[in-house]
Design a protein around this motif. Structure first.
Motif, short mmCIF file in Angstrom:
data_model
loop_
_atom_site.label_atom_id
_atom_site.label_comp_id
_atom_site.label_asym_id
_atom_site.label_seq_id
_atom_site.Cartn_x
_atom_site.Cartn_y
_atom_site.Cartn_z
N ASP A 165 0.72 -1.13 -0.11
CA ASP A 165 -0.11 0.13 0.02
C ASP A 165 0.78 1.15 0.12
O ASP A 165 0.35 2.24 0.35
CB ASP A 165 -0.82 -0.03 1.24
CG ASP A 165 -2.23 0.98 0.98
OD1 ASP A 165 -2.65 0.79 -0.25
OD2 ASP A 165 -2.52 1.52 1.97
N LYS A 239 2.13 6.60 1.32
CA LYS A 239 1.19 5.86 1.42
C LYS A 239 -0.10 6.10 0.34
O LYS A 239 -0.16 7.30 -0.01
CB LYS A 239 0.34 6.11 3.04
CG LYS A 239 0.99 5.42 4.15
CD LYS A 239 0.28 5.93 5.26
CE LYS A 239 0.84 5.32 6.62
NZ LYS A 239 0.05 5.47 7.78
N GLN A 241 -3.19 4.79 0.84
CA GLN A 241 -4.01 5.32 1.79
C GLN A 241 -4.05 6.46 2.72
O GLN A 241 -3.22 6.53 3.62
CB GLN A 241 -4.50 3.95 2.86
CG GLN A 241 -5.49 4.18 3.91
CD GLN A 241 -6.74 4.31 3.44
OE1 GLN A 241 -7.21 5.81 3.24
NE2 GLN A 241 -7.67 3.30 3.30
N GLN A 242 -4.74 7.49 1.97
CA GLN A 242 -4.62 8.93 2.91
C GLN A 242 -5.42 9.30 3.81
O GLN A 242 -5.24 10.41 4.40
CB GLN A 242 -4.73 9.92 1.65
CG GLN A 242 -3.73 9.69 0.54
CD GLN A 242 -3.71 10.72 -0.50
OE1 GLN A 242 -3.38 11.84 -0.44
NE2 GLN A 242 -4.11 10.44 -1.67
N THR A 243 -6.33 8.45 4.40
CA THR A 243 -7.25 8.54 5.53
C THR A 243 -6.67 8.74 6.58
O THR A 243 -5.84 8.31 6.97
CB THR A 243 -8.23 7.42 5.35
OG1 THR A 243 -8.97 7.30 4.09
CG2 THR A 243 -9.33 7.65 6.42
N ASP A 244 -7.09 9.89 7.28
CA ASP A 244 -6.60 10.08 8.78
C ASP A 244 -7.51 9.28 9.71
O ASP A 244 -8.50 10.00 10.10
CB ASP A 244 -6.34 11.54 9.16
CG ASP A 244 -5.77 11.78 10.36
OD1 ASP A 244 -5.72 11.03 11.29
OD2 ASP A 244 -5.10 12.88 10.47
N PHE A 245 -6.96 8.21 10.27
CA PHE A 245 -7.84 7.33 11.03
C PHE A 245 -8.05 7.91 12.43
O PHE A 245 -9.03 7.82 13.24
CB PHE A 245 -7.42 5.92 11.15
CG PHE A 245 -7.72 5.21 9.77
CD1 PHE A 245 -8.92 4.61 9.40
CD2 PHE A 245 -6.49 4.96 8.81
CE1 PHE A 245 -9.07 4.01 8.28
CE2 PHE A 245 -7.05 4.43 7.49
CZ PHE A 245 -7.96 3.68 7.13
N GLU A 246 -7.03 8.65 12.70
CA GLU A 246 -7.07 9.35 13.99
C GLU A 246 -8.06 10.28 14.00
O GLU A 246 -8.91 10.41 15.23
CB GLU A 246 -5.64 9.96 14.48
CG GLU A 246 -4.52 8.94 14.73
CD GLU A 246 -3.17 9.55 15.14
OE1 GLU A 246 -3.36 10.93 15.49
OE2 GLU A 246 -2.39 8.77 15.30
N ILE A 248 -10.81 10.24 12.06
CA ILE A 248 -11.94 9.60 12.35
C ILE A 248 -12.58 9.03 13.66
O ILE A 248 -13.45 9.36 14.15
CB ILE A 248 -11.96 8.34 11.12
CG1 ILE A 248 -12.02 8.64 9.79
CG2 ILE A 248 -12.99 7.42 11.61
CD1 ILE A 248 -11.72 7.50 8.97
N ASN A 249 -11.52 8.67 14.35
CA ASN A 249 -11.83 8.26 15.77
C ASN A 249 -12.14 9.46 16.57
O ASN A 249 -13.03 9.71 17.58
CB ASN A 249 -10.86 7.55 16.54
CG ASN A 249 -10.33 6.24 15.52
OD1 ASN A 249 -11.54 5.57 15.15
ND2 ASN A 249 -9.19 5.61 15.47
N ASP A 252 -15.58 10.89 15.65
CA ASP A 252 -16.76 9.99 15.53
C ASP A 252 -17.81 10.39 16.59
O ASP A 252 -17.53 10.47 17.58
CB ASP A 252 -16.30 8.40 16.00
CG ASP A 252 -17.13 7.50 15.65
OD1 ASP A 252 -18.11 7.41 14.84
OD2 ASP A 252 -17.22 6.46 16.54
#
Length: 259
Positions: A165, A239, A241-246, A248-249, A252
Protein backbone atom coordinates in the motif's frame (compact mmCIF):
# COMPACT_ATOMS: atom_id res chain seq x y z
CA UNK A 1 14.75 -23.63 -11.42
CA UNK A 2 14.70 -20.70 -13.85
CA UNK A 3 12.64 -17.68 -12.84
CA UNK A 4 11.36 -15.02 -15.18
CA UNK A 5 12.99 -11.59 -14.92
CA UNK A 6 11.09 -8.75 -13.33
CA UNK A 7 8.94 -6.90 -15.83
CA UNK A 8 9.72 -3.19 -15.52
CA UNK A 9 7.64 -0.34 -16.94
CA UNK A 10 9.47 3.00 -17.26
CA UNK A 11 7.69 6.34 -17.51
CA UNK A 12 8.35 10.00 -16.67
CA UNK A 13 6.87 13.49 -16.86
CA UNK A 14 9.65 15.24 -18.81
CA UNK A 15 8.77 13.38 -22.00
CA UNK A 16 9.82 10.20 -23.77
CA UNK A 17 12.87 11.88 -25.35
CA UNK A 18 14.20 13.48 -22.14
CA UNK A 19 17.75 12.55 -21.05
CA UNK A 20 16.56 11.41 -17.62
CA UNK A 21 14.29 8.67 -18.97
CA UNK A 22 17.06 7.46 -21.28
CA UNK A 23 19.29 7.09 -18.22
CA UNK A 24 16.53 5.34 -16.25
CA UNK A 25 15.94 2.90 -19.10
CA UNK A 26 19.67 2.10 -19.08
CA UNK A 27 19.55 1.57 -15.29
CA UNK A 28 16.45 -0.62 -15.61
CA UNK A 29 18.25 -2.85 -18.13
CA UNK A 30 20.94 -3.49 -15.51
CA UNK A 31 18.22 -4.85 -13.22
CA UNK A 32 16.12 -6.79 -15.73
CA UNK A 33 16.07 -7.85 -19.37
CA UNK A 34 12.32 -7.22 -19.58
CA UNK A 35 12.04 -3.41 -19.74
CA UNK A 36 9.24 -1.43 -21.40
CA UNK A 37 8.81 2.32 -21.83
CA UNK A 38 5.45 4.11 -21.98
CA UNK A 39 5.91 7.85 -21.52
CA UNK A 40 4.39 11.20 -22.52
CA UNK A 41 5.22 12.42 -26.02
CA UNK A 42 6.05 15.87 -24.58
CA UNK A 43 6.78 17.64 -21.31
CA UNK A 44 4.12 17.01 -18.65
CA UNK A 45 5.93 18.43 -15.63
CA UNK A 46 3.76 19.49 -12.72
CA UNK A 47 0.56 17.81 -13.89
CA UNK A 48 0.30 15.67 -10.76
CA UNK A 49 -2.04 12.68 -11.02
CA UNK A 50 -4.12 14.15 -13.83
CA UNK A 51 -5.84 11.82 -16.26
CA UNK A 52 -6.76 12.99 -19.75
CA UNK A 53 -10.46 12.15 -19.53
CA UNK A 54 -13.09 12.57 -22.26
CA UNK A 55 -10.34 13.29 -24.79
CA UNK A 56 -9.02 10.86 -27.39
CA UNK A 57 -5.37 9.92 -27.02
CA UNK A 58 -2.97 8.23 -29.43
CA UNK A 59 -0.32 5.58 -28.83
CA UNK A 60 2.85 6.00 -30.88
CA UNK A 61 5.03 2.88 -30.98
CA UNK A 62 8.63 4.08 -31.25
CA UNK A 63 10.14 0.58 -31.25
CA UNK A 64 9.20 -2.88 -30.01
CA UNK A 65 9.14 -1.91 -26.33
CA UNK A 66 8.90 1.90 -26.43
CA UNK A 67 5.64 3.82 -26.71
CA UNK A 68 4.71 7.50 -26.48
CA UNK A 69 1.28 8.82 -25.48
CA UNK A 70 0.04 12.38 -25.94
CA UNK A 71 -1.07 12.40 -22.33
CA UNK A 72 0.11 12.49 -18.73
CA UNK A 73 2.32 10.14 -16.70
CA UNK A 74 -0.80 8.69 -15.03
CA UNK A 75 -2.31 8.08 -18.49
CA UNK A 76 0.89 6.35 -19.57
CA UNK A 77 1.05 3.98 -16.60
CA UNK A 78 -2.65 3.12 -16.79
CA UNK A 79 -2.41 2.36 -20.52
CA UNK A 80 0.92 0.61 -20.09
CA UNK A 81 -0.44 -1.70 -17.41
CA UNK A 82 -3.92 -2.36 -18.85
CA UNK A 83 -3.23 -2.32 -22.59
CA UNK A 84 0.41 -2.52 -23.66
CA UNK A 85 1.26 -5.08 -20.96
CA UNK A 86 -2.26 -6.37 -20.36
CA UNK A 87 -1.23 -10.04 -20.74
CA UNK A 88 1.50 -9.61 -18.11
CA UNK A 89 1.45 -6.29 -16.22
CA UNK A 90 4.72 -4.90 -14.91
CA UNK A 91 6.08 -5.94 -11.52
CA UNK A 92 7.85 -2.61 -11.07
CA UNK A 93 7.03 0.87 -12.39
CA UNK A 94 9.98 3.29 -12.43
CA UNK A 95 9.11 6.95 -13.00
CA UNK A 96 11.81 9.48 -13.89
CA UNK A 97 14.58 10.27 -13.69
CA UNK A 98 13.12 13.73 -13.23
CA UNK A 99 15.11 16.84 -14.11
CA UNK A 100 15.11 18.46 -10.68
CA UNK A 101 14.24 17.34 -7.19
CA UNK A 102 10.74 16.29 -6.14
CA UNK A 103 10.72 16.88 -2.40
CA UNK A 104 8.55 18.29 0.38
CA UNK A 105 4.96 19.20 -0.49
CA UNK A 106 5.98 19.52 -4.15
CA UNK A 107 5.33 15.78 -4.44
CA UNK A 108 1.60 16.55 -4.51
CA UNK A 109 1.87 18.15 -7.96
CA UNK A 110 4.68 15.98 -9.30
CA UNK A 111 3.95 14.04 -12.46
CA UNK A 112 6.98 11.90 -11.65
CA UNK A 113 5.52 10.90 -8.28
CA UNK A 114 2.14 10.32 -9.93
CA UNK A 115 3.69 7.82 -12.34
CA UNK A 116 4.97 5.75 -9.42
CA UNK A 117 1.73 6.22 -7.48
CA UNK A 118 -0.39 5.01 -10.39
CA UNK A 119 1.98 2.08 -10.77
CA UNK A 120 1.33 1.12 -7.16
CA UNK A 121 -2.42 1.62 -7.59
CA UNK A 122 -2.22 -0.74 -10.58
CA UNK A 123 -0.57 -3.40 -8.41
CA UNK A 124 3.12 -2.87 -9.16
CA UNK A 125 5.96 -1.63 -6.99
CA UNK A 126 6.13 2.08 -7.83
CA UNK A 127 9.36 4.08 -7.51
CA UNK A 128 9.71 7.75 -8.46
CA UNK A 129 13.26 9.00 -9.06
CA UNK A 130 14.55 12.57 -9.39
CA UNK A 131 17.96 14.19 -9.86
CA UNK A 132 18.45 17.32 -7.77
CA UNK A 133 19.61 20.48 -9.53
CA UNK A 134 20.16 24.18 -8.87
CA UNK A 135 17.10 25.88 -10.36
CA UNK A 136 18.93 29.21 -10.50
CA UNK A 137 20.83 27.68 -13.44
CA UNK A 138 18.19 25.64 -15.26
CA UNK A 139 20.56 24.82 -18.11
CA UNK A 140 22.93 22.92 -15.83
CA UNK A 141 22.11 19.49 -14.46
CA UNK A 142 24.56 16.71 -13.68
CA UNK A 143 23.35 13.09 -13.80
CA UNK A 144 26.43 11.53 -12.19
CA UNK A 145 24.79 10.64 -8.86
CA UNK A 146 21.78 9.04 -10.51
CA UNK A 147 23.96 7.11 -12.93
CA UNK A 148 26.34 5.82 -10.24
CA UNK A 149 23.83 5.04 -7.49
CA UNK A 150 20.55 4.42 -9.33
CA UNK A 151 20.88 0.66 -9.74
CA UNK A 152 21.83 0.06 -6.10
CA UNK A 153 19.05 2.29 -4.77
CA UNK A 154 16.37 0.62 -6.89
CA UNK A 155 17.61 -2.90 -6.16
CA UNK A 156 17.68 -2.16 -2.44
CA UNK A 157 14.05 -1.00 -2.49
CA UNK A 158 12.93 -3.99 -4.59
CA UNK A 159 14.66 -6.45 -2.26
CA UNK A 160 13.19 -4.91 0.91
CA UNK A 161 9.70 -3.84 -0.22
CA UNK A 162 6.95 -5.56 1.78
CA UNK A 163 4.00 -3.16 2.06
CA UNK A 164 1.76 -3.23 -1.03
CA UNK A 165 0.00 0.00 0.00
CA UNK A 166 2.96 2.32 -0.53
CA UNK A 167 5.17 3.71 -3.27
CA UNK A 168 8.60 5.33 -2.99
CA UNK A 169 9.96 8.79 -3.76
CA UNK A 170 13.73 8.80 -4.36
CA UNK A 171 15.95 11.87 -4.84
CA UNK A 172 19.63 11.97 -5.80
CA UNK A 173 21.76 14.89 -4.53
CA UNK A 174 23.54 17.42 -6.74
CA UNK A 175 27.12 16.52 -5.88
CA UNK A 176 29.88 14.29 -7.16
CA UNK A 177 28.93 10.62 -6.92
CA UNK A 178 31.85 10.01 -4.53
CA UNK A 179 30.53 12.72 -2.19
CA UNK A 180 27.16 11.06 -1.57
CA UNK A 181 26.81 10.57 2.19
CA UNK A 182 24.64 7.47 1.90
CA UNK A 183 21.04 6.44 1.40
CA UNK A 184 18.50 7.60 4.02
CA UNK A 185 14.85 6.85 4.74
CA UNK A 186 13.28 10.23 5.47
CA UNK A 187 9.84 11.87 5.72
CA UNK A 188 8.89 14.46 3.15
CA UNK A 189 9.04 18.05 4.38
CA UNK A 190 5.67 19.52 5.34
CA UNK A 191 5.89 23.21 4.57
CA UNK A 192 4.35 25.79 6.90
CA UNK A 193 2.34 27.06 3.92
CA UNK A 194 2.01 26.29 0.22
CA UNK A 195 5.12 27.11 -1.80
CA UNK A 196 3.08 28.26 -4.82
CA UNK A 197 2.09 31.86 -5.36
CA UNK A 198 1.25 34.62 -7.82
CA UNK A 199 3.98 36.18 -9.96
CA UNK A 200 3.16 39.03 -12.37
CA UNK A 201 3.98 38.81 -16.06
CA UNK A 202 5.40 41.62 -18.18
CA UNK A 203 2.32 41.13 -20.34
CA UNK A 204 -0.54 43.18 -18.96
CA UNK A 205 -3.36 41.15 -17.50
CA UNK A 206 -1.30 37.96 -17.28
CA UNK A 207 0.59 36.22 -14.49
CA UNK A 208 2.39 33.03 -13.51
CA UNK A 209 1.90 30.50 -10.73
CA UNK A 210 5.38 29.77 -9.42
CA UNK A 211 7.64 29.07 -6.44
CA UNK A 212 9.55 32.18 -5.39
CA UNK A 213 10.97 30.94 -2.10
CA UNK A 214 11.03 27.87 0.10
CA UNK A 215 8.69 28.13 3.10
CA UNK A 216 10.48 27.80 6.43
CA UNK A 217 11.30 26.46 8.97
CA UNK A 218 12.71 23.19 7.63
CA UNK A 219 12.98 19.94 9.55
CA UNK A 220 16.58 18.77 9.85
CA UNK A 221 15.47 15.14 9.44
CA UNK A 222 13.21 15.59 6.38
CA UNK A 223 14.04 15.27 2.68
CA UNK A 224 14.86 18.95 1.91
CA UNK A 225 17.72 19.24 4.38
CA UNK A 226 19.03 15.68 4.05
CA UNK A 227 19.15 15.92 0.24
CA UNK A 228 20.25 19.50 -0.31
CA UNK A 229 22.55 20.05 2.69
CA UNK A 230 23.84 16.56 3.52
CA UNK A 231 24.14 15.02 0.03
CA UNK A 232 22.08 11.96 0.94
CA UNK A 233 20.11 9.84 -1.50
CA UNK A 234 16.70 10.25 0.11
CA UNK A 235 13.96 7.62 0.05
CA UNK A 236 10.46 8.45 1.26
CA UNK A 237 7.80 5.71 1.46
CA UNK A 238 4.46 7.31 0.55
CA UNK A 239 1.05 5.91 1.53
CA UNK A 240 -1.70 5.21 -0.96
CA UNK A 241 -4.29 5.15 1.83
CA UNK A 242 -4.54 8.82 2.76
CA UNK A 243 -7.34 8.63 5.31
CA UNK A 244 -6.52 10.08 8.74
CA UNK A 245 -7.91 7.35 10.97
CA UNK A 246 -7.03 9.29 14.12
CA UNK A 247 -9.30 12.09 12.90
CA UNK A 248 -12.05 9.58 12.17
CA UNK A 249 -11.83 8.29 15.74
CA UNK A 250 -11.61 11.79 17.22
CA UNK A 251 -14.61 13.07 15.25
CA UNK A 252 -16.71 9.92 15.56
CA UNK A 253 -20.19 10.87 16.79
CA UNK A 254 -19.43 14.61 16.79
CA UNK A 255 -20.52 15.60 13.30
CA UNK A 256 -24.18 16.33 12.74
CA UNK A 257 -26.60 17.68 10.15
CA UNK A 258 -28.97 18.86 12.86
CA UNK A 259 -29.44 22.64 13.34
Amino acid sequence: MMTEPLRILVTNDDGVDAPGIKLLEKIAHEISSDVWVVAPSGNQSGVGHKFTLATELSLDQRDRKTFAIDGTPADCVAIGMTHVLKDKPADVVLSGINRGQNIADIVHCSGTAAGAREGALQGALGIALSQSMDFSNEHLIEWECSERHGVAAIRSIIENHRNQDIYYNVNFPRCAADDVSGIELVPHQRFSTSAFEYYPSDNEGHFFVTILKTPTPLDDDADCVRLLEHNAVTVTPMKLQQTDFEAINALDGKLSLAD
